[in-house]
Each structure stands twice: as C-alpha cells, then as structure tokens.
Design an enzyme around this catalytic site. Structure first.
Site, PDB file in Angstrom:
ATOM      1  N   ASP A 152     -39.423 -38.464 -14.740  1.00 15.34           N
ATOM      2  CA  ASP A 152     -40.242 -39.242 -13.622  1.00 15.34           C
ATOM      3  C   ASP A 152     -39.215 -40.141 -13.023  1.00 15.34           C
ATOM      4  O   ASP A 152     -38.002 -39.931 -13.300  1.00 15.34           O
ATOM      5  CB  ASP A 152     -41.339 -40.089 -14.625  1.00 15.34           C
ATOM      6  CG  ASP A 152     -40.622 -41.141 -15.330  1.00 15.34           C
ATOM      7  OD1 ASP A 152     -39.727 -40.671 -16.237  1.00 15.34           O
ATOM      8  OD2 ASP A 152     -40.723 -42.328 -15.447  1.00 15.34           O
ATOM      9  N   GLU A 159     -40.296 -43.037 -18.239  1.00 13.45           N
ATOM     10  CA  GLU A 159     -39.319 -43.951 -18.463  1.00 13.45           C
ATOM     11  C   GLU A 159     -39.146 -45.237 -17.521  1.00 13.45           C
ATOM     12  O   GLU A 159     -38.822 -46.375 -17.800  1.00 13.45           O
ATOM     13  CB  GLU A 159     -38.029 -43.234 -18.583  1.00 13.45           C
ATOM     14  CG  GLU A 159     -36.511 -43.875 -18.916  1.00 13.45           C
ATOM     15  CD  GLU A 159     -36.008 -44.869 -17.986  1.00 13.45           C
ATOM     16  OE1 GLU A 159     -35.125 -45.657 -18.213  1.00 13.45           O
ATOM     17  OE2 GLU A 159     -36.327 -44.779 -16.635  1.00 13.45           O
TER      18      GLU A 159
END
Length: 473
Positions: free
Chosen positions: A89, A152
């Site tokens: 991500d 994250e």
C-alpha cells in the site's frame, strides 16, 4: 556461500526486475474507506497484493492469501521461520508531481512513482533476493517467508489480522527504511483534538470551512479555506496575493457558490520528521490570523498557530523531550477540519522515544488543553520498538552489510514505524542507503535502480546466512 556473486545474479535479471517493479508501481494502491469483503482496503490495494502473490506462484513459491488484507510467499523448509515484512500500500500521491505518480517512469537511473522507495521498490528487491536463492537451489534449513501487508500506511489492520491465524517468525527484518540497520523505532501515536468554540458572530470575514491533510503520517501539502467576505473583497484578495508572493508560497483563490475559496500548496513529507515538509495548513493559517475573522474562526486559527506553527517538537504542548539514542519527541499537525457551527478538529501524529512516559504525559496534556475548552483523545498508539545491539540477528546483518558494501554498519534509530515492530525480534534493514535523500511520501518519489539491485544482493546473502545450512570447513 560467500563465493556467490550476488550482484551479478541480480544484474542477470535486471530487465525482469525493473519490469516487475514498474507493473507494481502502476497499481495505485492507496487505501480507501469504501472497501468490500473481497477487497477490504479497496480494489487497487487488493490488486497489488494479488500481483505479488501471482509472481510468487509463477516462480514456485508457497503462497497464501490471508483475508484479502495480507499474504505470504515462502521458500525453504524446517521448523524455524525467518520473516521478511513488506507492504504494497502507498500514501496518496498528493500534488505537484513532474512525473506520473503511478507511471513507473525510468529516467537517469531513477525509477519514479509513489511507492518507489516506500515500499514497493524494496519489496521487489527482497522478492528477487528470495527468487535468486530459490533458483540457485541453495539448501535452506529454515523457512523464509515474505509477509505482504496492505495497510502499513494507515492502521496496520493487515498485520493484526495476519497474526491472528498465522505463525510469528522467530526473527526477521523489514526492508522499509534505511541501511545499515535500524534497531530502535519511536513510539507512534495518533491523537485528535476537538475544540469547543464560541458561536460565530457577525464579522467582516466569516470562515465557513477549513480543510487540510489526509493522513496522520504525512505533512499536509494542501489547505483550503472557504470564506464569506462582507466588504472590501478586492483589498482582501490583494492582501492574500501579496502574502503569497512575499512569502514565496504557491497559492490561489476563486469564487465558489458565493464564497471566496483560498487555497495553499505546501510540501509533503513523512511525519517522522515534519521539518522536511512545509505544512500548508499552517501557511494558510498565518495569513488568516491577521484578518478580521468571526470569533469562532479566529479561536480555531489561533489555537493552530499557538500550538503548532514553527513547533514540531511539542514545546507549546508541553511534551517536548529528547533521548540520547532515539532523539526528540516530534509532533506533526496533520489533519484539520473546521465547519462553521458544527465541528473543529485537529489530528496530530506524535512520535516519541522509549524514555518518554507517553500515558503520563498525555494525561497532563489533556488537563492543560481542557482549560481552553479542548478535548484530546488517543486514536492509536504503537509503543517504541527496541532490539538489543548485541542480538545475534543484528550481528549477522552487520557482518553481511559490511562485507557486501565495504562500509561500516552503524546502528540507527528512527522516528518512522516499520513492520519490524510487529515481530518479537525484528529490525528494519534498508533499502535507503546512507547519503541518499529520503523522498518517501514526497512528490516525485523515486528510487535509484542500482541501489535496489545492491539491496537485493544484500538481502539474498542475508537470507542464506540466516536460513542456510551450516557449511563444514
């Protein structure tokens, strides 16, 4: 296995490496709040996870998808488990790019794109390290597992979900920060401040709304204020234009539904060091603080200026502290939301060393700002992460790094948070080399491809050192 030319092995796969990384960067894997069961963090985030799992499946890795929010790729065999924790991500692209944020353009040895250095480039470097070890048929007496997260940059729900059902590695590393070795990471807390403001009164200028920031872990690079101006519109806008020009800022204004909308552009940066950015919200607030605003608006702007303008170390908040190993407490005023007569909020990211008594200091802060009719709540708090400098894991990584680069492996501490803190014994290990600018979370983010190749070489040898069978002389 010291006789293997790891860099040579990587360079034999150079074109394939670059092509695979470009395809990953071209997936705009920014988390969305409008997820589904099949794609909890959005279709693009799921696409990036699927992409890595498909690479692993094609190359003969053991693969597993965990709830569509995480997954792993595994090589080797045995009871022991080495973890390599990565994420696919990325933070939002933001404004002001000169390269396509999700283009994966290669120019002058740099590969541009959101995630190039945080963390898609390092993820691909670690992947190719595992791929080469597998293709060379090097015997491993432990399993090596790349754990791929997809949240994250936000709330870490992915690793929380993953470890609900999956095995915790014995040791591991996260290729999501700096070389040589990061053995200490600051605590990271997101807090929200809600202000109770006086009712808006009649004034020359009434602020209808103020908005800036998207993520707690980014310095906001754009701010917008909507205003009703009772008189002297021309003079007001002239003053704003002069402020922008004299300050060498980038901003503009326009009329929208009868309101004057002021916009300001700053410079995004990672919240671990807010001084590397220019906070657009505070840049705009400085101008507004000198205008004849309504009572409620000026109270909000005044609070912003007094507690955050020019102060990223928490001095005004009364939480300033420093630590010899881990450095200063840092404060990033990240998210601002004001709506006339309805809400007034500020989201703040606080990063603190292991010696900082977070709970005690936050309780004191709550009491202090209550006197200003402000309420503070802790949204999340991840405690500091610390591995002893003489741990065998660190000793191995030091030796590999020094022998592969010819440079001393100093131990570092950071204000950022990596997946290493999800492990009982884990450190951050690259992939940004000393002397290189840290452009994570900034416009025109890039990675030097030669650095990624060298990182992959280091990771390949590290995997063999940690999981390979001991050779008898």
């Amino acid at each position: 296995m010291n006789n293997i030319n790891w860099m040579g092995e990587i360079l034999e796969r150079r074109d394939e490496f670059i092509a695979d990384l470009q395809k990953l960067i071209q997936i705009p894997s920014v988390k969305t709040e409008r997820g589904t069961k099949e794609a909890p963090f959005g279709t693009h985030v799921k696409e990036a996870l699927d992409y890595m799992l498909s690479l692993g499946g094609k190359d003969g890795f053991t693969i597993k998808n965990t709830g569509n929010v995480a997954g792993h790729l595994e090589i080797g065999s045995g009871d022991g488990l080495i973890g390599v924790l990565c994420h696919v991500d990325v933070v939002p692209a933001g404004d002001g790019w000169t390269h396509e944020p999700f283009g994966g353009e290669l120019e002058s040895g740099k590969l541009f794109g959101r995630g190039a250095i945080d963390d898609k480039g390092p993820t691909m470097a670690a992947y190719y390290a595992m791929k080469i070890v597998k293709e060379l048929g090097i015997p491993l007496e432990k399993r090596v597992r790349m754990i791929i997260g997809t949240d994250e940059e936000s709330d870490w729900q992915c690793v929380e979900r993953y470890f609900e059902t999956e095995e915790m590695p014995d040791i591991g590393f996260a290729p999501d920060a700096d070389f040589p070795i990061i053995f200490a990471e600051k605590g990271i807390a997101d807090v929200q401040i809600k202000l109770s403001l006086p009712a808006p009164d009649e004034a020359a200028v009434t602020m209808i709304a103020f908005e800036s920031g998207e993520r707690y872990n980014m310095v906001p690079d754009f701010a917008r204020a909507s205003l009703l101006i009772d008189q002297n519109h021309t003079l007001f806008l002239q003053n704003y234009t002069e402020y922008i020009n004299e300050s060498n800022f980038e901003g503009n204004y326009h009329i929208e539904n009868g309101a004057v909308v002021l916009e300001m552009k700053g410079t995004s940066a990672h919240a671990m060091e807010p001084d590397f950015g220019q906070n657009a919200a505070l840049m705009l607030a400085r101008f507004l603080s000198n205008q004849r605003l309504d009572t409620a608006s000026i109270a909000y702007i005044d609070f912003m200026i007094r507690y955050f303008d020019g102060d990223t170390r928490g001095r005004a908040l009364g939480i300033a502290a420093t630590d010899l190993e881990m450095g200063d407490v840092t404060v990033n005023a990240a998210i601002f939301r004001y709506e006339k007569g309805k809400s007034a909020q500020i989201g703040v990211n606080v990063r603190y060393p292991v010696s900082f008594s977070f709970n005690e200091e936050i309780q004191k802060l709550k009491k202090r700002i209550q006197k200003e009719k402000a309420e503070l709540s802790v949204i999340s708090n991840s405690e500091p992460h610390y591995v002893q400098p003489d741990d065998p894991l660190i000793e191995t990584l030091k030796r590999v790094y020094e022998e592969e680069t010819g440079k001393k492996a100093d131990l570092l501490s950071i204000g950022g948070g990596t997946y290493a803190r999800a492990l009982k014994t884990g450190v951050a290990f690259g992939a940004l080399f000393p002397g290189r600018p840290d452009v994570a979370h900034q416009k025109d983010e890039y990675a030097f491809v030669e650095d990624l190749f060298q990182a992959a070489a280091i990771y390949a040898r590290t995997i063999v050192e940690l999981a390979g069978k001991n050779e008898k002389e």
